[in-house]
Scaffold this motif. Structure first.
Motif, PDB file in Angstrom:
ATOM      1  N   GLY A  77       0.803  -1.260  -0.148  1.00 22.96           N
ATOM      2  CA  GLY A  77       0.055  -0.026   0.046  1.00 22.96           C
ATOM      3  C   GLY A  77       0.746   1.241  -0.023  1.00 22.96           C
ATOM      4  O   GLY A  77       0.312   2.316   0.432  1.00 22.96           O
ATOM      5  N   GLN A  78       2.045   1.165  -0.465  1.00 23.03           N
ATOM      6  CA  GLN A  78       3.070   2.417  -0.378  1.00 23.03           C
ATOM      7  C   GLN A  78       3.279   2.981  -1.761  1.00 23.03           C
ATOM      8  O   GLN A  78       4.250   3.914  -1.758  1.00 23.03           O
ATOM      9  N   ASP A 124      -2.478   7.922  -5.917  1.00 20.46           N
ATOM     10  CA  ASP A 124      -3.709   7.675  -5.213  1.00 20.46           C
ATOM     11  C   ASP A 124      -4.436   6.393  -6.207  1.00 20.46           C
ATOM     12  O   ASP A 124      -5.074   5.665  -5.734  1.00 20.46           O
ATOM     13  N   ARG A 175      -2.859   2.809  -5.851  1.00 18.97           N
ATOM     14  CA  ARG A 175      -3.403   2.405  -4.625  1.00 18.97           C
ATOM     15  C   ARG A 175      -4.907   1.732  -4.596  1.00 18.97           C
ATOM     16  O   ARG A 175      -5.164   0.876  -4.273  1.00 18.97           O
ATOM     17  N   ARG A 231      -6.198  -1.969  -4.730  1.00 19.85           N
ATOM     18  CA  ARG A 231      -7.003  -2.479  -3.388  1.00 19.85           C
ATOM     19  C   ARG A 231      -8.517  -3.138  -4.170  1.00 19.85           C
ATOM     20  O   ARG A 231      -9.205  -3.546  -3.317  1.00 19.85           O
ATOM     21  N   SER A 273     -11.160  -0.976  -2.168  1.00 22.47           N
ATOM     22  CA  SER A 273     -11.483   0.393  -2.141  1.00 22.47           C
ATOM     23  C   SER A 273     -12.915   0.886  -2.431  1.00 22.47           C
ATOM     24  O   SER A 273     -13.595   1.792  -2.183  1.00 22.47           O
TER      25      SER A 273
END
Length: 256
Positions: A228-229, A233, A236, A240, A249
């Motif tokens: 998750g790094q 955005d 990510r 997810r 998400s």
């Protein structure tokens, strides 16, 4: 320090088309794509269908249509990848595993089409020796792709570009294909994997470049993506929101 096997900077592809009345129109398909791949790495370029992923593969091998306009720079082992350089390297220092199995000559038996060196590798890729006596239409999708991998592996190529090599395959076969690509990377080759399957790519690649609508969103190492790094955005959320990650998400945003 070794030069990267392949790198691309400020890479853009557009197409000149004509509308009614012979009005010229320029369609931008890829813009500002940047990425680097080193010896022994699998770098995946991941994005939705139609995001422009395969255009990079076609540009590397000089097979874009005549109305394509390319801007930016491509480098192979630190040297500019010019048209003349492409013609000298492809099939030798650069090999393509195409998305379509139609690249196999339908009128020629597999053995003659692939060549002796590739046939010698069939066993390595789980292909029976008799496959060389078959015509392409007699192969399953998985068999045909393994023939194409063997053909690329039989070359001394330092860069192997795999364009959607697992498209249409079931999970078991897709993982087998990816394991074969990992083996090629372990031979100190650079593998450029073009795929829409971000989750599968993350099981085998070292680095992923995410593109959206033809533009680079982010290049991220696999361990950072999984933890998750990722910095962007969109990257990510994309990771997810995959079914394998329980649409995390989507669920979170729906509940807010």
């Amino acid at each position: 320090m070794k030069e990267p096997v392949f790198s691309v900077k400020n890479f853009s592809v557009s197409f000149t088309t004509y509308e009614s009345g012979l009005r010229q129109k320029v369609v931008q398909a890829v813009h500002n794509l940047e990425t680097v791949i080193n010896h022994g790495e699998i770098l995946a370029i991941a994005g939705a269908s139609g995001s422009g992923k395969s255009l990079l593969a076609h540009a590397i091998f000089g097979i874009l249509p005549g109305n394509a306009v390319i801007k930016g720079d491509m480098f192979f082992l630190g040297e500019p990848l010019t048209k003349q350089k492409i013609y000298a390297l492809r099939g030798k220092q650069m090999a393509l595993i195409p998305q379509s199995v139609s690249y196999l000559n339908p009128l020629m038996k597999v053995g003659k089409s692939a060549g002796e060196k590739a046939c010698a590798l069939f066993k390595r890729y789980g292909l029976d020796e008799q496959v060389k006596n078959l015509y392409p239409h007699e192969l399953s999708g998985g068999m045909a792709r393994r023939v194409l991998i063997a053909t690329a592996a039989a070359t001394p190529a330092k860069l192997i570009v795999a364009d959607e090599p697992t498209a249409g395959l079931n999970g078991t076969l897709a993982h087998k294909i990816m394991k074969h690509l990992r083996e090629l990377a372990q031979e100190n080759r650079a593998i450029l994997l073009i795929t829409h399957d971000l989750y599968l790519a993350a099981q085998y690649a070292d680095i992923i470049t995410v593109i959206r609508d033809g533009e680079t969103i982010e290049t991220v190492r696999i361990e950072d993506l999984k933890s998750g790094q990722a910095k962007n955005d969109y990257t990510r959320k994309l990771w997810r929101a995959l079914p394998e990650n329980q649409f995390f998400s989507y669920e979170k945003e729906t509940l807010q």
